[in-house]
Design a protein around this motif. Structure first.
Motif, PDB file in Angstrom:
ATOM      1  N   VAL C  52      -5.234  10.070 -30.951  1.00 17.88           N
ATOM      2  CA  VAL C  52      -3.548   9.460 -31.187  1.00 17.88           C
ATOM      3  C   VAL C  52      -3.780   9.159 -29.597  1.00 17.88           C
ATOM      4  CG1 VAL C  52      -1.554  10.055 -31.946  1.00 17.88           C
ATOM      5  CG2 VAL C  52      -3.336  10.717 -33.131  1.00 17.88           C
ATOM      6  N   GLY C  53      -2.403   8.505 -29.722  1.00 12.67           N
ATOM      7  CA  GLY C  53      -2.196   7.926 -28.141  1.00 12.67           C
ATOM      8  C   GLY C  53      -2.485   7.336 -27.654  1.00 12.67           C
ATOM      9  N   LYS C  54      -4.647   7.048 -27.381  1.00 13.74           N
ATOM     10  CA  LYS C  54      -5.291   6.987 -26.051  1.00 13.74           C
ATOM     11  C   LYS C  54      -5.888   5.753 -26.360  1.00 13.74           C
ATOM     12  CE  LYS C  54      -8.539   9.465 -23.913  1.00 13.74           C
ATOM     13  NZ  LYS C  54      -9.870  10.228 -24.521  1.00 13.74           N
ATOM     14  N   PRO C  55      -5.880   5.080 -25.852  1.00 14.38           N
ATOM     15  CA  PRO C  55      -6.062   3.055 -25.822  1.00 14.38           C
ATOM     16  C   PRO C  55      -8.171   3.076 -26.269  1.00 14.38           C
ATOM     17  CG  PRO C  55      -5.131   3.450 -24.134  1.00 14.38           C
ATOM     18  CD  PRO C  55      -4.992   4.645 -24.903  1.00 14.38           C
ATOM     19  N   LEU C  56      -8.156   2.874 -27.233  1.00  9.27           N
ATOM     20  CA  LEU C  56      -9.754   2.837 -27.746  1.00  9.27           C
ATOM     21  C   LEU C  56      -9.888   1.306 -27.618  1.00  9.27           C
ATOM     22  CD1 LEU C  56     -12.337   4.217 -29.053  1.00  9.27           C
ATOM     23  CD2 LEU C  56     -11.443   3.010 -31.451  1.00  9.27           C
ATOM     24  N   HIS C  57     -10.651   1.241 -26.793  1.00  7.16           N
ATOM     25  CA  HIS C  57     -12.189  -0.329 -26.354  1.00  7.16           C
ATOM     26  C   HIS C  57     -13.691  -0.056 -26.634  1.00  7.16           C
ATOM     27  CE1 HIS C  57      -8.672  -0.338 -22.504  1.00  7.16           C
ATOM     28  NE2 HIS C  57      -9.100   1.273 -21.888  1.00  7.16           N
ATOM     29  N   LEU C  58     -13.031  -0.732 -27.489  1.00  5.96           N
ATOM     30  CA  LEU C  58     -14.339  -1.370 -27.933  1.00  5.96           C
ATOM     31  C   LEU C  58     -15.158  -2.106 -27.226  1.00  5.96           C
ATOM     32  CD1 LEU C  58     -13.659  -0.906 -31.544  1.00  5.96           C
ATOM     33  CD2 LEU C  58     -14.690   0.598 -29.764  1.00  5.96           C
ATOM     34  N   LYS C  59     -16.339  -2.409 -27.217  1.00  3.20           N
ATOM     35  CA  LYS C  59     -17.500  -3.841 -27.119  1.00  3.20           C
ATOM     36  C   LYS C  59     -18.497  -3.731 -28.437  1.00  3.20           C
ATOM     37  CE  LYS C  59     -17.247  -3.866 -22.312  1.00  3.20           C
ATOM     38  NZ  LYS C  59     -17.045  -4.994 -21.579  1.00  3.20           N
ATOM     39  N   ILE C  60     -17.598  -5.145 -29.332  1.00  2.00           N
ATOM     40  CA  ILE C  60     -18.629  -5.357 -29.870  1.00  2.00           C
ATOM     41  C   ILE C  60     -19.960  -6.834 -30.361  1.00  2.00           C
ATOM     42  CG2 ILE C  60     -18.582  -5.593 -32.044  1.00  2.00           C
ATOM     43  CD1 ILE C  60     -16.156  -3.855 -32.513  1.00  2.00           C
ATOM     44  N   THR C  61     -20.955  -6.772 -29.978  1.00  2.00           N
ATOM     45  CA  THR C  61     -21.607  -7.910 -29.861  1.00  2.00           C
ATOM     46  C   THR C  61     -22.626  -8.209 -31.440  1.00  2.00           C
ATOM     47  OG1 THR C  61     -23.167  -9.119 -29.066  1.00  2.00           O
ATOM     48  CG2 THR C  61     -23.746  -7.131 -29.186  1.00  2.00           C
ATOM     49  N   SER C  62     -22.940  -9.334 -31.749  1.00  2.00           N
ATOM     50  CA  SER C  62     -23.160  -9.383 -33.499  1.00  2.00           C
ATOM     51  C   SER C  62     -24.350  -9.801 -32.569  1.00  2.00           C
ATOM     52  CB  SER C  62     -22.826 -10.653 -34.012  1.00  2.00           C
ATOM     53  OG  SER C  62     -23.728 -11.100 -34.566  1.00  2.00           O
ATOM     54  N   ASP C  63     -25.319  -9.129 -33.661  1.00  2.00           N
ATOM     55  CA  ASP C  63     -27.265  -8.885 -33.873  1.00  2.00           C
ATOM     56  C   ASP C  63     -27.658 -10.805 -34.090  1.00  2.00           C
ATOM     57  OD1 ASP C  63     -28.158  -5.934 -33.164  1.00  2.00           O
ATOM     58  OD2 ASP C  63     -27.144  -6.945 -31.411  1.00  2.00           O
ATOM     59  N   ASP C  64     -27.036 -11.265 -35.153  1.00  2.00           N
ATOM     60  CA  ASP C  64     -27.302 -12.041 -35.862  1.00  2.00           C
ATOM     61  C   ASP C  64     -26.597 -13.280 -36.475  1.00  2.00           C
ATOM     62  OD1 ASP C  64     -26.192 -10.954 -37.593  1.00  2.00           O
ATOM     63  OD2 ASP C  64     -27.288  -9.541 -38.618  1.00  2.00           O
ATOM     64  N   VAL C  65     -25.457 -13.042 -36.481  1.00  2.00           N
ATOM     65  CA  VAL C  65     -24.721 -14.453 -36.937  1.00  2.00           C
ATOM     66  C   VAL C  65     -23.291 -13.884 -37.594  1.00  2.00           C
ATOM     67  CG1 VAL C  65     -26.385 -14.862 -40.054  1.00  2.00           C
ATOM     68  CG2 VAL C  65     -24.404 -13.250 -39.642  1.00  2.00           C
ATOM     69  N   LYS C  95      -1.059   7.149 -35.803  1.00  2.00           N
ATOM     70  CA  LYS C  95      -1.257   8.950 -36.382  1.00  2.00           C
ATOM     71  C   LYS C  95      -2.544   9.311 -36.511  1.00  2.00           C
ATOM     72  CE  LYS C  95       2.231   5.982 -39.030  1.00  2.00           C
ATOM     73  NZ  LYS C  95       2.720   5.666 -40.552  1.00  2.00           N
ATOM     74  N   PRO C  96      -2.863  10.435 -36.622  1.00  2.00           N
ATOM     75  CA  PRO C  96      -4.644  10.808 -36.938  1.00  2.00           C
ATOM     76  C   PRO C  96      -5.029  10.944 -38.011  1.00  2.00           C
ATOM     77  CG  PRO C  96      -3.108  12.683 -37.313  1.00  2.00           C
ATOM     78  CD  PRO C  96      -2.184  11.113 -36.443  1.00  2.00           C
ATOM     79  N   GLY C  97      -6.160  10.114 -38.968  1.00  2.00           N
ATOM     80  CA  GLY C  97      -6.963  10.085 -39.573  1.00  2.00           C
ATOM     81  C   GLY C  97      -8.257   9.462 -39.946  1.00  2.00           C
ATOM     82  N   ILE C  98      -8.337   9.271 -40.825  1.00  2.00           N
ATOM     83  CA  ILE C  98      -9.661   8.033 -40.588  1.00  2.00           C
ATOM     84  C   ILE C  98      -9.100   6.979 -41.102  1.00  2.00           C
ATOM     85  CG2 ILE C  98     -13.055   7.585 -42.162  1.00  2.00           C
ATOM     86  CD1 ILE C  98     -12.140  10.665 -42.388  1.00  2.00           C
ATOM     87  N   TYR C  99      -9.638   6.257 -40.631  1.00  2.00           N
ATOM     88  CA  TYR C  99      -9.388   4.655 -40.708  1.00  2.00           C
ATOM     89  C   TYR C  99     -10.728   4.061 -41.222  1.00  2.00           C
ATOM     90  CZ  TYR C  99      -4.575   5.427 -37.537  1.00  2.00           C
ATOM     91  OH  TYR C  99      -3.442   5.452 -38.169  1.00  2.00           O
ATOM     92  N   THR C 100     -10.875   2.387 -41.421  1.00  2.00           N
ATOM     93  CA  THR C 100     -12.413   1.954 -42.141  1.00  2.00           C
ATOM     94  C   THR C 100     -11.645   0.650 -41.083  1.00  2.00           C
ATOM     95  OG1 THR C 100     -11.570   3.204 -44.304  1.00  2.00           O
ATOM     96  CG2 THR C 100     -12.992   0.952 -43.955  1.00  2.00           C
ATOM     97  N   PHE C 101     -12.230   0.105 -40.567  1.00  2.00           N
ATOM     98  CA  PHE C 101     -12.513  -1.226 -39.972  1.00  2.00           C
ATOM     99  C   PHE C 101     -14.045  -1.915 -40.456  1.00  2.00           C
ATOM    100  CE2 PHE C 101     -16.618  -0.526 -37.575  1.00  2.00           C
ATOM    101  CZ  PHE C 101     -17.126   0.864 -37.039  1.00  2.00           C
ATOM    102  N   PHE C 102     -13.604  -3.172 -40.956  1.00  2.00           N
ATOM    103  CA  PHE C 102     -14.298  -3.866 -42.179  1.00  2.00           C
ATOM    104  C   PHE C 102     -14.597  -5.686 -41.245  1.00  2.00           C
ATOM    105  CE2 PHE C 102     -11.342  -6.462 -43.390  1.00  2.00           C
ATOM    106  CZ  PHE C 102      -9.705  -6.110 -43.361  1.00  2.00           C
ATOM    107  N   CYS C 103     -15.618  -6.076 -41.669  1.00  2.00           N
ATOM    108  CA  CYS C 103     -16.254  -7.536 -40.807  1.00  2.00           C
ATOM    109  C   CYS C 103     -15.375  -8.601 -41.887  1.00  2.00           C
ATOM    110  CB  CYS C 103     -17.722  -7.911 -41.650  1.00  2.00           C
ATOM    111  SG  CYS C 103     -18.138  -9.277 -40.778  1.00  2.00           S
ATOM    112  N   THR C 104     -15.236  -9.391 -41.024  1.00  2.00           N
ATOM    113  CA  THR C 104     -13.967 -10.579 -41.403  1.00  2.00           C
ATOM    114  C   THR C 104     -14.142 -11.661 -41.815  1.00  2.00           C
ATOM    115  OG1 THR C 104     -12.781 -10.670 -39.142  1.00  2.00           O
ATOM    116  CG2 THR C 104     -12.277  -9.238 -40.411  1.00  2.00           C
TER     117      THR C 104
END
Lengths: 443, 158, 325
Positions: C52-65, C95-104
């Protein structure tokens, strides 16, 4: 003889004699090659954004088939990095011959393999898997690494550049096509060689190594097996070796009658046409068959591929030339006349390659800046978008290449027909049909 | 001399075949719509034919992943997600045969995902085959000439 | 050996070590999230830790489409993840908890299964009481058939319904809208002097008045991006994946994972009045939240906010009714 000796020009002569310029190119090529292996193995699996796919199958292939082979024959072999680690190990040095030579097995390649059949097979193996090879970085990385290690391994067992001469899939066809090139390496004066003691150009000396291509420079009459490594120029104590500018396809005046080379011509002609149809055509079912290696559709594709190359093309060719009642055996006529397919095949590959190179060359910029797909931007071009280039000149360029190739092969057919005392007409008609088919596939 | 005249005649014939404008049949331009399904790695239908001057609308329906459709030479494109078809409308003012291809990376065989658009007749193909025929036909008389002097030298270089 | 030989060997070795070492080093130090079609593994890694409160830096790449990335329940603008390219995203959590990330962006039949979780730790605040969805508090059986006993002969029109509703002073509270099906409301209008057709028109207008044009636009966009691929661009259950779903196809991971006895069904046809007019918004919300229990219908509970679901439902009803512009 209508030759212009390039090695008379001091700049060229010094550049070829000195080992340093070549070494500089070698280092760049070898480092690039190894980097391509690495990129293939750990970089993004997306081919269009991976250095290995973009720089091997687009950049290198374009330079090879559009520039190196037509204008420099085996010029690529002169700078290819694959034999280098093995050769350096074999020689015990990177530059001039060392005082103490290392003892490797240096076996002579067995006679039954001293032809280009292994190269025909290795090319066909790659060709059957080409849809996967050209699009999957992992596979390209593995194949590049396999060739490198095969070359090193062969160098520790056999003498000279065994991989290059007898196994390399690329060397098979650029050797064949180098006969059409406008440059050659030949001796200047035959008498000098007759009186030469020891023949260091072939056996080596303290000045240089013996020909790594297992060719006796004194007997070179064709480009086919000379890899332009320039070693003999350094070794010859009589300065009797020259690199000449010459007319195109001079080597086809006296065509070869070897079956392995004849079939190579058919392999290359057939695969260019099959690729044009499968990869550049609008028929998805063929692409699926070609890509899904191991499926029953792929087996059908592979069988059809081989049937076209080994049965349909040479078969119809033979039927065409059967009609000539002649004392010269059919085999000899077949091999000699099939040399007409050499310039034709080269131009087929040029026309085919122009299409996918111009369409996809823009990937080179992005792959240069972000070779592994990790988000780098080394040269600022990582976000270059895909944009086909020069598409308006593509069709005319392909027509020029193919019709030019047809005229060229008609000329070659005529020369070959003269040698075996038959009419060139069946061969020319065959070339015309093949050219029309290729035009239809590409345009 | 005769050789040079013959050569000149054949070259001129070739130029005519390559560049002479063909009469364009006066067909009234229509509006045409095509629904093209895109899947890994082909279009269906993969070959479409229109007349020159038609207003063409292509509705791209992606059936598995995001695909695009880019028309060579026309340099226009459209992309569609599955469930969100998109349309591309243009006037087919350039005659000839054009590949259309996927311009959104959609998997391994993406670079070879192609289809063919034919506007009018594929004249360039016929011209090319005619050129090839002229080359072959010209070859025989030209090569049978007993050539002298400068022309001989020039020929030997070929 | 000679100096030149030594230097040459050094240059070769140095060149190779650099060309191999530097990229390897940088590659090992770049934590990438790889996106692949669900059939090939989905997100990798698919569990991310955050504070909580700490920025989360993500690097994401696609391997196919082409894929996309968004975090559920945050109404976040989704970001495209392109093949061979790296997308940088920074997220922060209150807020703490479990968040879901998903493909859009649709990436195949099993696109909706491409989900992962972000476990956000931090000082636990008082846990928020979970709101019970309407279908639970109403004790609705989501899987029971809900066909309307009577359907209109023509598509009801809110345009006609509007003056009728005004003159007859008919109202429908928000709560009644949520808990009743269009048929229920139609049935309740039998005490008025309206014809059946007019009653349906009133229902259409009442339905439209319980939403806004902004909600409908939002719902339309959500539908196009999330539902149309299966349910059809015009709601008729004929989306591009409909055929694959109707048969227990190999391409569905439900059958791939061994649940062969699960019944695959064709996606629901929202233009079918019998089915739709007998469904209340609460029922539809329940189906959307919970998913299809073994059919290809995803569960959206962790993805859409409540507002998003009501907007979507409002749009889905518009396949049944003609609304005012």
């Amino acid at each position: 003889m209508n030759r212009i000796e390039l090695t008379r020009i001091p700049f060229i002569k010094n550049a070829l004699n000195s080992r340093y310029p070549q070494l500089a190119v070698f280092i760049v090529m070898l480092v690039g090659y190894i980097f391509a292996i690495l990129a293939g193995l750990i970089g993004t699996p997306v081919g269009s954004h991976n250095f290995s796919i973009v720089f091997v199958w687009i950049a290198w292939w374009a330079i090879l088939i559009l520039v190196a082979v037509p204008f420099f024959g085996r010029g690529w072999c002169a700078v290819c990095p694959i034999p280098l680690p093995g050769e350096w190990l074999q020689r015990g040095a990177v530059l001039s011959p060392p005082e103490k030579r290392p003892k490797w097995l240096n076996l002579r390649v067995p006679k039954m393999f001293r032809n280009i059949w292994l190269q025909n097979i290795s090319f066909l193996l790659l060709a059957l898997f080409s849809s996967v090879l050209l699009t999957t970085p992992n596979i390209t990385g593995i194949v590049l690494a396999a060739m490198l290690f095969a070359a090193i391994g062969l160098s520790t067992v056999f003498e000279r550049r065994a991989f290059c001469r007898y196994l390399c899939p690329v060397g098979g066809f650029i050797g064949l096509y180098s006969q059409t090139a406008p440059i050659e390496l030949r001796i200047k004066d035959k008498q000098v060689c007759v009186t030469c003691e020891g023949k260091p150009c072939y056996n080596g000396s303290s000045a240089g190594y013996g020909c790594p291509w297992d060719v006796f420079p004194g007997g070179l009459t064709k480009n086919t097996y000379c890899g332009l490594c320039m070693e003999c120029i350094r070794t010859c104590p009589h300065d009797n070796i020259a690199v000449n500018l010459r007319p195109f396809s001079a080597d086809l005046a006296k065509p070869s009658t070897r079956m392995d080379e004849a079939f190579k011509a058919f392999i290359m002609l057939g695969s260019a046409m099959i690729y044009a149809g499968v990869l550049l055509g609008p028929w998805g079912i063929f692409k699926d068959a070609a890509y899904n290696v191991g499926s029953s559709a792929w087996f059908v594709y592979a069988v059809a591929f081989l049937a076209i190359i080994f049965v349909v093309l040479p078969g119809s060719f033979t039927l065409g030339i059967l009609n000539t009642r002649n004392t010269i055996p059919l085999k000899q006529r077949f091999a000699s006349l099939s040399s007409a397919l050499i310039p034709l095949g080269l131009m087929f590959w040029v026309a085919f390659s122009l299409s996918f190179v111009l369409t996809n060359a823009s990937y080179i910029l992005a792959a240069l800046s972000d070779p592994l797909g990790l988000g780098w931007n080394l040269f600022g071009t990582a976000n270059a978008t895909w944009q086909p280039m020069l598409t308006s000149i593509l069709a005319p360029a392909q027509t020029l290449a193919l019709v030019g190739g047809l005229i060229w092969s008609a000329r070659a057919a005529q020369k070959a027909a003269n040698e075996v005392k038959v009419s060139p007409i069946p061969v020319i008609v065959y070339c015309f049909i093949a050219t029309s088919l290729m035009l239809w596939l590409l345009l | 001399m005769r050789f040079r005249i013959s050569l000149l005649l054949f070259v001129m014939a070739g130029l005519v075949v390559a560049f002479a404008p063909l009469p364009v049949p006066a067909i009234t331009p229509q509006e045409r719509t095509f629904e093209i399904n895109a899947h890994q790695f082909a279009y269906s239908p993969s070959e479409i034919k229109v007349n020159a001057g038609d207003t063409v609308t292509i509705r791209l329906v992606s059936t598995d992943v995001v695909h695009g459709l880019y028309v060579d030479d026309y340099d226009i494109s459209v992309e569609a997600d599955p469930g969100q078809s998109a349309t591309l409308t243009f006037i087919a003012d350039k005659p000839g045969s054009f590949r259309f291809r996927c311009n959104i990376t959609c998997g391994a065989m993406h670079p070879f995902m192609t289809g063919k658009l034919t506007v009018g007749t594929n004249n360039w193909l016929y011209r090319s085959i005619a050129l090839a025929s002229i080359a072959v036909i010209a070859f025989f008389p030209l090569s049978s000439f007993k050539v002298q002097g400068k022309t001989k030298e020039m020929l030997r270089r070929l | 050996m000679k100096h030149s030989e030594f230097i040459s060997r050094f240059l070769i070795v140095a060149g190779i070590l650099l060309a191999v070492g530097a990229p390897l080093f940088l590659w090992a130090r770049t934590p990438l999230i790889h996106a692949r079609m669900a059939e090939d593994g989905g997100w990798n890694p698919d569990v991310i830790q955050a504070e909580v409160g700490k920025p989360l830096h993500l690097k994401i790449t696609s391997d196919d489409v082409v894929h996309g990335f968004a975090v559920g329940q945050m109404e976040m603008q989704s970001v495209d993840i392109l093949p061979g390219k790296v997308t940088d995203i920074t997220l922060s959590f209150d807020k703490p908890g479990i968040y879901t990330f998903f493909c859009t962006r649709w990436c195949g039949l099993n696109h909706w299964r491409m989900r992962g979780t972000i476990e956000v730790g931090g000082s636990p605040s008082d846990p928020e009481p979970a709101t019970v969805p309407l279908y639970v508090s109403l004790d609705l059986d989501l899987d029971a058939p809900h066909d309307a006993p009577l359907i209109p002969p023509t598509q009801p029109s809110a345009i006609n319904g509007q003056p009728l509703t005004a003159t007859n002073s008919i109202t429908l509270s928000r709560e009644d809208y949520l808990t009743h099906s269009p048929y229920d409301v139609f049935a309740e209008l039998k005490n008025t002097s309206l014809t059946e057709e007019q009653r349906w028109d009133v229902v259409a207008y009442l339905w439209q008045s319980n939403t806004t044009s902004e909600s409908l636009t939002n719902g339309k966009e959500l539908y196009a991006q999330n539902c149309a691929a299966c349910h059809g661009e015009n709601g008729a259950g004929d989306g591009v994946f409909a055929d694959d779903l109707a048969t227990a196809g190999e391409s569905s991971m439900q059958t791939m994972e061994g649940a062969m006895d699960m019944v695959m069904q064709a996606p629901v046809d929202f233009t079918d009045p019998r089915r739709m007019l007998g469904a209340s918004p609460a029922l539809l919300q329940g189906k959307i939240l919970r998913g299809g229990m073994g059919t290809g219908m995803p569960m959206w509970g962790s993805i859409f906010t409540e507002d998003q679901i009501w907007d979507l439902i409002a749009y889905i009803y518009s396949f049944q009714f003609e609304y005012l512009r």
